[in-house]
Design a protein around this motif. Sequence first.
Motif, short mmCIF file in Angstrom:
data_model
loop_
_atom_site.label_atom_id
_atom_site.label_comp_id
_atom_site.label_asym_id
_atom_site.label_seq_id
_atom_site.Cartn_x
_atom_site.Cartn_y
_atom_site.Cartn_z
N GLU A 165 -7.84 5.89 7.57
CA GLU A 165 -8.60 4.66 6.17
C GLU A 165 -8.32 5.16 5.14
OE1 GLU A 165 -9.61 4.01 9.50
OE2 GLU A 165 -8.46 1.94 10.27
N ALA A 184 -3.10 6.14 -1.76
CA ALA A 184 -3.37 5.08 -2.30
C ALA A 184 -3.66 5.39 -4.12
CB ALA A 184 -3.79 3.94 -2.01
N ALA A 207 -6.83 5.61 1.66
CA ALA A 207 -7.07 4.96 -0.03
C ALA A 207 -7.45 5.85 -0.33
CB ALA A 207 -8.83 4.84 0.37
N THR A 261 7.14 -0.43 -0.25
CA THR A 261 5.48 -0.92 -0.20
C THR A 261 5.03 0.00 0.73
OG1 THR A 261 6.27 -3.03 1.54
CG2 THR A 261 6.09 -3.17 -1.21
N GLY A 302 0.95 1.50 3.49
CA GLY A 302 0.90 0.37 2.62
C GLY A 302 0.27 0.62 1.19
N VAL A 303 1.23 0.98 0.31
CA VAL A 303 0.86 1.55 -1.37
C VAL A 303 -0.91 0.84 -2.03
CG1 VAL A 303 3.55 2.19 -1.94
CG2 VAL A 303 1.97 -0.28 -2.45
N ASP A 304 -0.94 0.24 -1.33
CA ASP A 304 -2.11 -0.75 -1.35
C ASP A 304 -3.19 -0.05 -0.37
OD1 ASP A 304 -1.84 -1.78 1.23
OD2 ASP A 304 -1.60 -3.83 0.87
N GLY A 305 -3.30 0.68 0.04
CA GLY A 305 -4.16 1.62 0.28
C GLY A 305 -4.51 1.62 1.90
N LEU A 306 -3.65 0.29 3.02
CA LEU A 306 -4.12 -0.47 4.08
C LEU A 306 -2.67 0.42 5.18
CD1 LEU A 306 -4.63 -3.85 2.97
CD2 LEU A 306 -6.01 -2.39 3.32
N GLU A 362 9.71 -7.08 6.00
CA GLU A 362 9.08 -7.81 4.81
C GLU A 362 9.60 -8.64 4.95
OE1 GLU A 362 7.62 -7.22 0.55
OE2 GLU A 362 7.90 -5.49 1.37
N GLY A 412 -1.27 6.63 -7.44
CA GLY A 412 -1.10 5.37 -8.65
C GLY A 412 -1.32 6.83 -9.52
#
Length: 164
Positions: free
Chosen positions: A47, A54, A51, A92, A31-35, A127, A58
Motif C-alpha cells: 500500500e 502514484a 501510494a 488506468t 491504479g494510477v490513484d495509488g490503490l 474496466e 504525478g
Amino acid sequence: MVPEQDLQAVLDELRRLRTRVPQLTGALAAGVDGLVVAHDTPGVDPEGLAALTAAALGVAVRVADATGNGSFRELLVRGEHGYVATYAAGRTAVLTLLAQDRVNVGRLHLEGRRAGARIGEVLDAAEAAAAAARPVTRTTPARTRTTRTPRTTTAAEARTATDS
C-alpha cells in the motif's frame, strides 16, 4: 472492482516476470490513484509503495508534459542498492518493479514494458466490461421546458413608463 479471475491473471503475470528476471525483488500493479491491484513484494508494504508510486507518477506525468515529450511511459529511479522502475500499464494502471543493483537494465525495461502491456490489456478489458455492465443512470433529473406566457403590464406600470 476487478473480477477475481483478472486479479489472478495479473498476479500470475507478476510471478512470471519475477521468474524471467531473477534480480527482481518485487513487483506491484496499482491504479494510477495509488490503490493496489496485485502485488508480489515480499518485505515491502504494497500500500505504501502504491501510494508513493502514484505520487512519483504525478510528477513524472507533469515533467513529460512540460517538456513536450508526450504522455508518460516509464520512470526509472536508481538507488544505492537497486532500482525502482515504473511502467504504464494500460489507461488506468502502472507496473512498479523493484530490482537489485546488478540487474541488466535493458532486460528490466524489455520485460517490464511487455508485462506492463499485458497487465494493461487485462485491466483495461475488465474496466470496459464493468462499464458495459453498469446501467446507465442520469445523475441529474431531465429538464422539461415550459413555455412562458407573455407578461402583461399593469395600468400602474404603464403610467410609470410613460411618465418618465
